[in-house]
Design an enzyme around this catalytic site. Structure first.
Site, mmCIF file in Angstrom:
data_model
loop_
_atom_site.group_PDB
_atom_site.id
_atom_site.type_symbol
_atom_site.label_atom_id
_atom_site.label_comp_id
_atom_site.label_asym_id
_atom_site.label_seq_id
_atom_site.Cartn_x
_atom_site.Cartn_y
_atom_site.Cartn_z
ATOM 1 N N ARG A 49 0.824 -1.217 0.000
ATOM 2 C CA ARG A 49 0.000 0.000 0.000
ATOM 3 C C ARG A 49 0.860 1.269 0.000
ATOM 4 O O ARG A 49 0.469 2.280 -0.561
ATOM 5 C CB ARG A 49 -1.027 0.002 1.117
ATOM 6 C CG ARG A 49 -0.519 -0.197 2.489
ATOM 7 C CD ARG A 49 -1.628 -0.080 3.524
ATOM 8 N NE ARG A 49 -2.694 -1.053 3.324
ATOM 9 C CZ ARG A 49 -3.988 -0.768 3.364
ATOM 10 N NH1 ARG A 49 -4.399 0.460 3.584
ATOM 11 N NH2 ARG A 49 -4.884 -1.705 3.205
ATOM 12 N N TYR A 99 -0.405 -13.449 -0.168
ATOM 13 C CA TYR A 99 -0.072 -13.169 -1.568
ATOM 14 C C TYR A 99 1.281 -12.461 -1.658
ATOM 15 O O TYR A 99 1.732 -11.846 -0.697
ATOM 16 C CB TYR A 99 -1.163 -12.365 -2.285
ATOM 17 C CG TYR A 99 -1.626 -11.075 -1.627
ATOM 18 C CD1 TYR A 99 -0.940 -9.879 -1.814
ATOM 19 C CD2 TYR A 99 -2.784 -11.058 -0.851
ATOM 20 C CE1 TYR A 99 -1.404 -8.698 -1.252
ATOM 21 C CE2 TYR A 99 -3.245 -9.873 -0.279
ATOM 22 C CZ TYR A 99 -2.545 -8.697 -0.486
ATOM 23 O OH TYR A 99 -3.004 -7.529 0.075
ATOM 24 N N ASP A 141 -12.919 6.246 2.861
ATOM 25 C CA ASP A 141 -13.384 5.735 4.159
ATOM 26 C C ASP A 141 -14.168 6.778 4.953
ATOM 27 O O ASP A 141 -14.983 6.417 5.802
ATOM 28 C CB ASP A 141 -12.196 5.260 5.002
ATOM 29 C CG ASP A 141 -11.794 3.825 4.658
ATOM 30 O OD1 ASP A 141 -12.317 3.277 3.677
ATOM 31 O OD2 ASP A 141 -10.934 3.271 5.385
#
Ligand SMILES: Cc1cc2nc3c(=O)[nH]c(=O)nc-3n(C[C@H](O)[C@H](O)[C@H](O)COP(=O)(O)OP(=O)(O)OC[C@H]3O[C@@H](n4cnc5c(N)ncnc54)[C@H](O)[C@@H]3O)c2cc1C
Length: 400
Positions: A113, A221, A298
């Protein structure tokens, strides 16, 4: 009353320089707007680990000209796989290869991220029309007939013709227009990365795998061209239900996941323990505008992570608000109304589905057995449950 356009030379203010705020700044700047980003932290940085980006988001990132940079650091997995957490049995998978990319016009990407934030930040830094101001905590926002004012904790004020509150789950801007509070799901998440060659157990390096089980799941992952490996553990905390202060601590993590298969228990010792994320969302709301003030990401529609869509929806918001200003360049209030009408409907569906998806992952008893059988019967080419989410759409379409 003004004409809804504020002082037309004033910038658009963006409160919060996370993924949503920077994506919006970049998108609006590309349409010719002057932007000021006010970020409370001293630096633009993301904590946490990996991020899954579905084609509904990578299409937007591609249109912002960022795909080459994402290609350098992201991983393009070939499959999304679901397995059982208790027995490591395959349940179903979705192919993410050529057919998937052709169908949705963009790839599924997994990346760190902070790599995404850095790419967005670099894109913003390269544009003179974007002013990035870290160390600016917004305490209040005021809407007036001719513009909006952001008031910072250090006493400075900034004037704009519109203000986008992209200040996350605990949004200060949202408090101006809603008195709701975040909903604690009682679940907690641990996540982190390890160099892939140190990972004690990993799935095939071309897959995103989620092991699902009663009240828990585990995700793995690869990141950074496969050199880094991402792990996430999530579980329902009994201690939260018992009202304990230190709920969801690492001892509870060990206890809850002790029932899982060998693969997970072998992988867990290297799972990051230094930080944990209690998982919140909010009930959807059907209005998040107040005059020239709106919300994004958000701040507008926090959701549980089970569809891996929180950041994707923030990126969709960025595209939608850009298109709204393109279609209604002269009237800020009208542009924000178009944006609100489309996005409240769409994101409410994603928020609700994220909860449902979590219930399905974490179910036990007869429901779990039935779910497993249904997943095993599913045709891996069946896209009927994701078409609405990943498929191409008009960003301002008022349709879930
Ligand atoms: C465990 C976990 C896994 C996830 N996995 C995925 C995934 O795979 N895919 C996906 O799409 N999403 C995922 N998400 C969701 C995703 O992380 C969020 O939806 C996304 O980061 C939201 O971005 P944002 O910019 O809206 O908010 P934030 O990232 O919260 O950014 C808000 C910014 O505003 C700043 N700010 C706050 N208050 C103020 C203030 N008063 N003044 C100025 N600045 C302020 C903050 O410092 C911050 O920089 C996951 C979430 C969790 C918890």
């Amino acid at each position: 009353m003004g004409n809804g356009n504020g002082g037309s030379k004033d910038p658009i203010l963006v409160v919060g320089g996370g993924i949503g705020g920077l994506a919006a700044a970049l998108r609006l700047s590309r349409s010719g707007h002057e932007i000021v980003v006010l970020e409370k932290a001293e630096q633009f940085v993301e904590i946490g680990a990996g991020l899954q980006l579905a084609p509904n988001a990578t299409r937007v990132l591609g249109s912002l000209g960022l795909m080459d940079k994402i290609r350098d650091v992201g991983v393009f997995p070939n499959r999304l796989r679901l397995k059982t957490a208790l027995t490591d049995e395959n349940l179903t998978h979705l192919d993410l290869g050529k057919g998937f990319i052709e169908r949705y016009g963009a790839p599924y990407v997994v990346m760190h991220r902070n790599d995404l934030l850095s790419i967005l930040l670099q894109g913003c830094t390269e544009r003179p029309s974007i002013e990035l101001l870290p160390g600016k905590e917004i305490k209040d926002v005021l809407d007036g007939p001719d513009g909006v004012t952001a008031v910072c904790a250090d006493g400075t004020t900034y004037r704009g013709r519109a203000l986008i509150g992209a200040d996350g789950l605990w949004s200060t801007v949202r408090k101006k227009l809603s008195d709701d509070v975040p909903v604690n799901s009682g679940y907690v998440s641990y996540r982190g990365t390890v160099p892939t060659d140190r990972a004690t157990a990993h799935a095939p390096l071309d897959e995103v795998v989620a092991w699902i089980g009663p009240g828990l799941h585990y995700v793995q992952y690869p990141l950074r061209s496969g050199n880094l490996y991402n792990q996430v553990a999530v579980f329902r905390s009994d201690q939260y239900l018992q009202g304990k202060q230190d709920w969801g601590n690492s001892q509870e993590l060990e206890e809850k996941l002790s029932v899982t298969c060998d693969h997970i228990r072998t992988a867990m010792p290297l799972l990051g323990r230094d930080h944990r994320w209690p998982m919140y969302d909010r009930e959807p709301i059907d209005r998040w505008n107040l005059g020239r003030i709106t919300l994004l990401g958000d701040a507008a529609h926090p959701m549980l992570q089970y569809l891996a869509q929180g950041a994707c929806q923030a990126i969709e918001d960025a595209e939608a608000i850009g298109v709204a200003f393109d279609r209604e360049p002269k009237n800020v209030v009208e542009a924000l109304t178009m944006y609100q009408s489309a996005r409240t409907v769409r994101t409410a569906r994603v928020q609700r589905n994220a909860r449902l998806w979590g219930d399905m992952w974490h179910i036990d008893g007869a429901g779990r057995l039935m779910r497993d059988e249904l997943f095993k019967m599913r045709d891996p080419d069946d896209h009927s449950h994701i078409e609405w989410l990943y498929g191409k759409r008009d960003p301002l379409e008022v349709k879930p």
